[in-house]
Design an enzyme around this catalytic site. Structure first.
Site, PDB file in Angstrom:
ATOM      1  N   ASN A   1       0.871  -1.175   0.000  1.00 40.76           N
ATOM      2  CA  ASN A   1       0.000   0.000   0.000  1.00 40.76           C
ATOM      3  C   ASN A   1       0.912   1.231   0.000  1.00 40.76           C
ATOM      4  OD1 ASN A   1      -1.846   1.991   0.475  1.00 40.76           O
ATOM      5  ND2 ASN A   1      -2.712   1.079   2.329  1.00 40.76           N
TER       6      ASN A   1
ATOM      7  N   ARG B   1      -2.721  -2.257  -3.304  1.00 41.47           N
ATOM      8  CA  ARG B   1      -3.918  -1.484  -3.026  1.00 41.47           C
ATOM      9  C   ARG B   1      -3.853  -0.190  -3.850  1.00 41.47           C
ATOM     10  NH1 ARG B   1      -5.843   2.047   2.112  1.00 41.47           N
ATOM     11  NH2 ARG B   1      -7.940   2.269   1.338  1.00 41.47           N
TER      12      ARG B   1
ATOM     13  N   HIS C   1     -13.019   2.715  -0.098  1.00 44.75           N
ATOM     14  CA  HIS C   1     -13.144   1.696   0.952  1.00 44.75           C
ATOM     15  C   HIS C   1     -13.882   0.447   0.446  1.00 44.75           C
ATOM     16  CE1 HIS C   1     -13.025   4.850   4.456  1.00 44.75           C
ATOM     17  NE2 HIS C   1     -11.813   4.374   4.214  1.00 44.75           N
TER      18      HIS C   1
ATOM     19  N   HIS D   1     -17.972   1.879   7.574  1.00 48.64           N
ATOM     20  CA  HIS D   1     -16.529   1.744   7.817  1.00 48.64           C
ATOM     21  C   HIS D   1     -16.111   3.041   8.502  1.00 48.64           C
ATOM     22  CE1 HIS D   1     -12.281   0.608   6.614  1.00 48.64           C
ATOM     23  NE2 HIS D   1     -12.153   1.873   6.979  1.00 48.64           N
ATOM     24  N   LEU D   2     -15.826   2.953   9.807  1.00 47.05           N
ATOM     25  CA  LEU D   2     -15.500   4.157  10.582  1.00 47.05           C
ATOM     26  C   LEU D   2     -14.078   4.053  11.125  1.00 47.05           C
ATOM     27  CD1 LEU D   2     -18.831   4.412  12.678  1.00 47.05           C
ATOM     28  CD2 LEU D   2     -18.329   5.463  10.457  1.00 47.05           C
TER      29      LEU D   2
ATOM     30  N   ASN E   1     -10.051   6.402  10.472  1.00 45.69           N
ATOM     31  CA  ASN E   1      -9.681   7.807  10.246  1.00 45.69           C
ATOM     32  C   ASN E   1     -10.454   8.348   9.058  1.00 45.69           C
ATOM     33  OD1 ASN E   1      -7.814   8.654  12.227  1.00 45.69           O
ATOM     34  ND2 ASN E   1      -6.365   7.166  11.382  1.00 45.69           N
ATOM     35  N   GLY E   2     -10.508   7.525   7.999  1.00 46.27           N
ATOM     36  CA  GLY E   2     -11.432   7.801   6.897  1.00 46.27           C
ATOM     37  C   GLY E   2     -12.724   7.080   7.249  1.00 46.27           C
TER      38      GLY E   2
ATOM     39  N   ARG F   1     -11.180  15.054   7.664  1.00 42.40           N
ATOM     40  CA  ARG F   1     -11.933  15.470   6.463  1.00 42.40           C
ATOM     41  C   ARG F   1     -13.340  15.911   6.834  1.00 42.40           C
ATOM     42  NH1 ARG F   1     -10.839  10.087   3.077  1.00 42.40           N
ATOM     43  NH2 ARG F   1      -9.164   9.595   4.528  1.00 42.40           N
TER      44      ARG F   1
ATOM     45  N   ASP G   1      -8.063  12.006  16.676  1.00 40.75           N
ATOM     46  CA  ASP G   1      -8.160  10.643  17.215  1.00 40.75           C
ATOM     47  C   ASP G   1      -9.362  10.568  18.164  1.00 40.75           C
ATOM     48  OD1 ASP G   1      -7.728   8.375  19.080  1.00 40.75           O
ATOM     49  OD2 ASP G   1      -5.881   8.144  17.932  1.00 40.75           O
TER      50      ASP G   1
ATOM     51  N   ARG H   1     -10.356   8.554  20.383  1.00 39.02           N
ATOM     52  CA  ARG H   1     -10.123   8.235  21.799  1.00 39.02           C
ATOM     53  C   ARG H   1      -9.828   9.503  22.589  1.00 39.02           C
ATOM     54  NH1 ARG H   1      -6.243   3.446  20.027  1.00 39.02           N
ATOM     55  NH2 ARG H   1      -5.911   5.067  18.499  1.00 39.02           N
TER      56      ARG H   1
ATOM     57  N   GLY I   1     -11.427   1.019  12.984  1.00 40.49           N
ATOM     58  CA  GLY I   1     -10.996   1.428  14.333  1.00 40.49           C
ATOM     59  C   GLY I   1     -12.126   1.909  15.222  1.00 40.49           C
TER      60      GLY I   1
ATOM     61  N   GLY J   1     -15.601   1.854  14.398  1.00 40.65           N
ATOM     62  CA  GLY J   1     -16.762   0.955  14.322  1.00 40.65           C
ATOM     63  C   GLY J   1     -16.582  -0.286  15.180  1.00 40.65           C
TER      64      GLY J   1
ATOM     65  N   GLU K   1      -8.409  -5.386   5.370  1.00 38.15           N
ATOM     66  CA  GLU K   1      -8.250  -5.029   3.965  1.00 38.15           C
ATOM     67  C   GLU K   1      -7.096  -5.768   3.306  1.00 38.15           C
ATOM     68  OE1 GLU K   1      -8.720  -0.806   5.217  1.00 38.15           O
ATOM     69  OE2 GLU K   1      -9.541  -0.565   3.212  1.00 38.15           O
TER      70      GLU K   1
HETATM   71  P1  ADP Z   1      -7.292   4.074   9.398  1.00 36.12           P
HETATM   72  O1  ADP Z   1      -8.364   4.716   8.576  1.00 36.12           O
HETATM   73  O2  ADP Z   1      -6.079   4.960   9.562  1.00 36.12           O
HETATM   74  O3  ADP Z   1      -6.982   2.645   9.041  1.00 36.12           O
HETATM   75  P2  ADP Z   1      -8.402   2.937  11.848  1.00 36.12           P
HETATM   76  O4  ADP Z   1      -9.373   2.012  11.221  1.00 36.12           O
HETATM   77  O5  ADP Z   1      -7.226   2.360  12.552  1.00 36.12           O
HETATM   78  O6  ADP Z   1      -7.925   4.073  10.865  1.00 36.12           O
HETATM   79  O7  ADP Z   1      -9.226   3.852  12.900  1.00 36.12           O
HETATM   80  C1  ADP Z   1      -8.605   4.885  13.598  1.00 36.12           C
HETATM   81  C2  ADP Z   1      -9.654   5.512  14.509  1.00 36.12           C
HETATM   82  O8  ADP Z   1     -10.155   4.494  15.395  1.00 36.12           O
HETATM   83  C3  ADP Z   1      -9.109   6.624  15.387  1.00 36.12           C
HETATM   84  O9  ADP Z   1     -10.041   7.701  15.429  1.00 36.12           O
HETATM   85  C4  ADP Z   1      -9.040   5.969  16.752  1.00 36.12           C
HETATM   86  O10 ADP Z   1      -9.234   6.894  17.789  1.00 36.12           O
HETATM   87  C5  ADP Z   1     -10.216   5.024  16.702  1.00 36.12           C
HETATM   88  N1  ADP Z   1     -10.104   3.978  17.717  1.00 36.12           N
HETATM   89  C6  ADP Z   1      -9.208   2.992  17.798  1.00 36.12           C
HETATM   90  N2  ADP Z   1      -9.384   2.273  18.938  1.00 36.12           N
HETATM   91  C7  ADP Z   1     -10.416   2.854  19.593  1.00 36.12           C
HETATM   92  C8  ADP Z   1     -11.082   2.601  20.828  1.00 36.12           C
HETATM   93  N3  ADP Z   1     -10.715   1.606  21.614  1.00 36.12           N
HETATM   94  N4  ADP Z   1     -12.123   3.406  21.167  1.00 36.12           N
HETATM   95  C9  ADP Z   1     -12.483   4.425  20.367  1.00 36.12           C
HETATM   96  N5  ADP Z   1     -11.907   4.711  19.204  1.00 36.12           N
HETATM   97  C10 ADP Z   1     -10.884   3.943  18.815  1.00 36.12           C
END
Ligand code: ADP
Length: 389
Positions: free
Chosen positions: A9, A76, A165, A193-194, A196-197, A226, A267, A269, A315, A317, A369
């Site tokens: 990727n 990818r 996605h 799909h939740l 960063n994107g 975004r 982020d 969290r 992440g 979802g 993925e």
């Molecule tokens: P990417 O699109 O970069 O692959 P990910 O699927 O890893 O992203 O998702 C990243 C997001 O998931 C960030 O906003 C992160 O805060 C959130 N995330 C990861 N673990 C948790 C958690 N335990 N509770 C809440 N949000 C989380």
């Protein structure tokens, strides 16, 4: 001999890699090369340099090219435009076609293309397949992919909804079907799909019929950095009234908006930590994030003739019970009823977090993925009889 697929990727300044054993689905090694082309001492000069570094590392782990090492490479690729509706073998012709799509995804496609080119030079005897994030959405009906703008913009310039996605949404749909004990052809799903994107897809009988991302991955849900949907006049206002350049507007909407734009953190969290401490900006950011999810959930309930399940992945979802709860509570009138305690305690995935009497299931599913890209790569090579096992 095991089939081992190297999944690559290429981003603008990073290369993420993972080797997957197709027989077991296990990941054998993974890593990331950063700071490509930034002129720093510890980063490679270009994508070819990043690839050489990766191949040398794999070789040290007994995963050289060919023999009992890497069987094939799966790439990818973010944008497949209208030319690529399925995974495609890399050839000089398909690579040339890919080059025509650079302007549709200027941030992503040129670096991926340089990566594919570097692989052709450094590993000419290893078969390679391109797997497109947009391919799953080539089934969208015309009413869903057309924008209501002058038709020449579509006809001459390809401006339409392409989605993104797709590899993840398709993988999750397959997992959901398996979990529900049905064939994918019998599944109607709303797939979130939740990460960063973030994006959502409406899937009817296993086929994508609508999605929130558009010409680029900027449209739709609120994301880490975004904006997602905004009034299309806003960028015009930023240009004419605020004197911002296209580059500045692009940066503002793609990198400085979303959760980060509203509260300073992208982020979730961290945003939740601040929300729990009562910070108004963090409360507003999560409220806007959830409101947009609910709007799309309602819209796609109306797009689909029947909904079997709403799925959450990536992440946020998979990990945020708070977002899943806020997104799905008080929707009994739509047949969606969350079981709060199983949602809160949800650990082993896949999991169903709806109540027994909910008409619509609410599923939490782990996306993968890279595994999806590796499987599609192997499948494409088998179909072409390049891979015989
Ligand atoms: P990417 O699109 O970069 O692959 P990910 O699927 O890893 O992203 O998702 C990243 C997001 O998931 C960030 O906003 C992160 O805060 C959130 N995330 C990861 N673990 C948790 C958690 N335990 N509770 C809440 N949000 C989380």
């Amino acid at each position: 001999m095991n089939v081992k697929i190297l999944v690559l990727n290429f981003g603008s300044s990073t290369l993420k890699y993972k080797v997957i054993d197709i027989g077991s689905g296990e990941s054998l090694i993974r890593g990331i090369v950063e700071r490509i082309g930034e002129g720093s001492d510890d980063g490679p000069a270009d994508h070819a340099g990043a690839l050489s570094e990766t191949l040398a590392k794999l070789d040290q782990h007994g995963l050289g090219l060919g023999g009992n090492g890497i069987t094939a490479i799966g790439h990818r690729i973010v944008h497949g435009g209208q030319c690529f509706s399925a995974p495609t073998l890399v050839t000089p012709q398909s690579l040339e076609q890919l080059g025509l799509l650079d302007r549709l995804a200027p941030l992503h496609n040129p670096s991926a293309r340089q990566g594919v080119q570097a692989c052709m030079t450094l590993a000419p005897h290893i078969p390679q397949v391109m797997v497109f994030d947009t391919a799953f959405f080539q089934t969208l009906p015309s009413a869903a992919y057309h924008y209501a703008i002058p038709s020449w913009l579509y006809e001459k310039h390809g401006i339409r909804r392409y989605g993104a996605h797709g590899t993840s949404h398709e993988f999750v749909a397959q997992q959901a079907a398996k979990f529900l004990g049905r064939s994918l052809k019998d599944c109607n799903l709303i797939s979130f799909h939740l990460g960063n994107g973030a994006s959502v897809a409406a899937i009817a009988g296993g086929i994508a019929v609508d999605t929130s991302m558009g010409l680029t991955p900027l449209e739709g849900l609120v994301m880490g950095t975004r904006s997602g949907d905004i009034d299309p006049s806003i960028p015009l206002y930023m240009a004419s009234e605020l004197g911002m350049t296209p580059t500045e507007i692009d940066r503002t909407l793609n990198r400085e908006s979303g959760l980060r734009g509203m509260c300073g953190d992208s982020d979730l969290r961290e945003v939740f930590r601040r929300r729990d401490a009562g910070e108004p900006a963090a409360i507003l950011a999560t409220d806007v994030f959830v409101h947009r999810i609910r709007k799309y959930l309602g819209a796609y309930m109306a797009v689909l003739p029947r909904v079997d399940a709403v799925t959450f992945t990536a992440g946020i979802g998979q990990n945020s019970w708070q977002i899943r709860q806020a997104a799905t509570e008080a929707l009994e009138h739509l047949g969606i009823e969350l079981d709060r305690s199983s949602n809160h305690d949800c650990r082993g995935l896949p999991a169903d977090v709806a109540t027994a009497r909910s008409r619509v299931r609410i599923l939490v599913i782990a996306t993968d993925e890279e595994l999806a890209i590796a499987s599609l790569t192997a499948q494409t090579l088998r179909e072409r009889q390049i891979l015989l096992q």
